[in-house]
Design a protein around this motif. Sequence first.
Motif, PDB file in Angstrom:
ATOM      1  N   UNK A  44       0.840  -1.204   0.000  1.00 33.74           N
ATOM      2  CA  UNK A  44       0.000   0.000   0.000  1.00 33.74           C
ATOM      3  C   UNK A  44       0.869   1.246   0.000  1.00 33.74           C
ATOM      4  N   UNK A  45       1.877   1.257   0.850  1.00 30.65           N
ATOM      5  CA  UNK A  45       2.798   2.399   0.884  1.00 30.65           C
ATOM      6  C   UNK A  45       3.416   2.628  -0.488  1.00 30.65           C
ATOM      7  N   UNK A  46       3.839   1.550  -1.136  1.00 31.81           N
ATOM      8  CA  UNK A  46       4.470   1.680  -2.452  1.00 31.81           C
ATOM      9  C   UNK A  46       3.489   2.238  -3.475  1.00 31.81           C
ATOM     10  N   UNK A  47       2.235   1.761  -3.434  1.00 25.65           N
ATOM     11  CA  UNK A  47       1.241   2.235  -4.399  1.00 25.65           C
ATOM     12  C   UNK A  47       0.951   3.720  -4.218  1.00 25.65           C
ATOM     13  N   UNK A  48       0.823   4.154  -2.975  1.00 23.16           N
ATOM     14  CA  UNK A  48       0.530   5.570  -2.717  1.00 23.16           C
ATOM     15  C   UNK A  48       1.735   6.455  -3.034  1.00 23.16           C
ATOM     16  N   UNK A  49       2.923   5.990  -2.703  1.00 20.67           N
ATOM     17  CA  UNK A  49       4.124   6.765  -3.019  1.00 20.67           C
ATOM     18  C   UNK A  49       4.271   6.932  -4.534  1.00 20.67           C
ATOM     19  N   UNK A  50       4.001   5.890  -5.280  1.00 24.36           N
ATOM     20  CA  UNK A  50       4.086   5.983  -6.739  1.00 24.36           C
ATOM     21  C   UNK A  50       3.059   6.973  -7.271  1.00 24.36           C
ATOM     22  N   UNK A  51       1.839   6.920  -6.736  1.00 24.87           N
ATOM     23  CA  UNK A  51       0.788   7.826  -7.205  1.00 24.87           C
ATOM     24  C   UNK A  51       1.183   9.286  -6.972  1.00 24.87           C
ATOM     25  N   UNK A  52       1.768   9.566  -5.812  1.00 26.88           N
ATOM     26  CA  UNK A  52       2.202  10.934  -5.524  1.00 26.88           C
ATOM     27  C   UNK A  52       3.346  11.331  -6.463  1.00 26.88           C
ATOM     28  N   UNK A  53       4.248  10.404  -6.687  1.00 22.68           N
ATOM     29  CA  UNK A  53       5.414  10.714  -7.507  1.00 22.68           C
ATOM     30  C   UNK A  53       5.022  11.073  -8.942  1.00 22.68           C
ATOM     31  N   UNK A  54       4.022  10.376  -9.498  1.00 18.07           N
ATOM     32  CA  UNK A  54       3.644  10.631 -10.892  1.00 18.07           C
ATOM     33  C   UNK A  54       2.423  11.542 -11.002  1.00 18.07           C
TER      34      UNK A  54
END
Length: 391
Positions: A44-54
């Motif tokens: 979940x952390x990885x998915x949210x971090x990716x969403x913020x990054x892009x």
Amino acid sequence: MTAPVRALSLAELRERTSEKWREYPEEVLPLFVAEMDFALAPAITAALERAVRIGDTGYVASRTPLAAAYTAFAQRRFDWAPDPAGMRSTADVSMGIVEILRRVVEPGERVIVNPPVYPPFFDLVSEAGGVVERVPLRETGGGWQLDLDGIAAALASGVRAVLLCNPHNPTGTVHSAESLRALAELADRHGATVVSDEIHAPLVQPHAQFTPFLSTGPAAERVGFAVVSASKAFNLAGLKCALMVAASPERRALLRGLPVEVEWRTGQFGLLAAVAAFAPESDTWLDGLLSTLDQNRRLLADLLATHLPGARYRMPDAGYLAWIDLTELGWGANPSRRILREAKVALNAGPTFGTEGAGHVRLNFGTSPEILTEAVLRIAGLRDADGETSR
């Protein structure tokens, strides 16, 4: 054995800005609202971090992997494979309940709830235009059960729907397949609808078998809806994502007929997080959480037996919420008031769950052993103070 998940320290938790950590001053230990004190599952952390990054922060798409992800999750965890074609998303379970009830209940018609029950149930029925019909759970001495005789009588008198909590909040009861099947058959016989809130389903302990209401047979498929979410098990309430599930052609048609805005209220971050939560890579984290909660529910039993022997507590089979009867301590119908005022521990007030909650509190043990222990010791200090006063 799966490794338990790590609980955050009090200092780390005080950095949070959610309801649990901002409602009360810092001297209060908050064990009330259903938020957990653990780090998120890594996926979940990885998915949210990716969403913020892009910058993936736009509207929810008309086609998403959410329904298929939930079907695969339910197959792995519950041995149930609901058809993704029978699902629509919305912001949260409460919204899904209201939107469904609005379409199956005419204004003024009655809807059964089973107190003691999650307090918003009373308001959700009213919001949908219905009138609450109380059919309390039956306490058997060894647990709680649906009062099927009481439900049958209410349905025979014209009640139009049942709002089911499955598993049950606050008792942690996991309803049996037999009782759910009987409920479905009763509703089918009387032409009523069952809306099953299954938000706590992923949190059922391994020894207790969760039964999805819609999985119990043709009658349940004809009368039922389920509303599900990753929010409770994965601590995602603020991200706003839930699924409404139907099985029969008629019930699916009702979901398809909901306004598109109902689905657009789904949070984009909530959807991304839910897909990650339902993915196989989050299963190990969830198993670790269940292990942690099992340890905590047993620790709570030991703490109460040792330090607060007047409390009556039955370990829940699901969730991280403890329903505790403090009647014998003589702290009144709402002991949470004194506990907050004098012990500086915030718990949920029993009477808000229905009249059956008098003398009770609901305690959230989804936290560290240290915080849980400190909270019980603070509460036990009130009993010790009462003893000093009486001498």
